[in-house]
Design a protein around this motif. Structure first.
Motif: not given
Length: 158
Positions: A61-65, A68-72, A81-85, A116-119
């Protein structure tokens, strides 16, 4: 049956059954937690280039976050970097023998992911049927192995 063989076989079966039951409980707990507290999203099923990936019953699956997602240490955290991934992941807890036709490449699938862990992704309720049946079958296998191992150990000891 030789006493040593029965003892080792009983220990192996009991250990396998116990570990399988713990794994089942941990997976069910993780999937429920991500579905309850996770972020809903829509993912796209990607085409598999790898032959082994095509044989996997869980679709890629492929999706955008959002940023602000991803924890510290993630994209939105300090030093990020503050960029959507874009995230590529396979959903947890999807274990049919073959991939359903509705997960063809390009199809949209509703998911929930751990912020906290988009994967860490699970399919949203309603996207897959009979999840409880698969969980029960794996749990029954664990209980059966545990019981068979305990029975062998009891027969050797008694």
């Amino acid at each position: 049956m030789d006493t040593t063989t029965a003892t080792v076989g009983g220990l192996v079966l009991a250990l396998f059954g116990g570990v399988l039951l713990l794994w089942c409980a941990a997976e069910v707990r993780l999937r429920l937690r991500v579905r309850r507290r996770g972020v809903p999203a829509v993912a796209t099923v990607l085409a598999e280039e790898n032959v082994h990936g095509q044989l996997d019953s869980a679709p890629l699956l492929s999706f955008s976050v959002p940023p602000s997602v991803g924890g510290p240490g993630g994209p939105g955290g300090p030093g990020g970097c503050g960029i959507a991934g874009l995230v590529l992941a396979r959903p947890r807890g999807h274990t049919p023998l073959r991939r359903p036709d509705r997960f063809a490449p390009g199809a949209s699938v509703r998911i929930c992911y751990d912020p906290r862990d988009p994967g860490r992704v699970v399919l949203a309720p309603g996207e897959i049927s009979r999840v409880a049946v698969a969980d029960l079958l794996w749990s029954a296998l664990g209980v059966a192995c545990l019981a068979a191992g305990a029975g062998l150990l009891a027969a050797v000891g008694g």
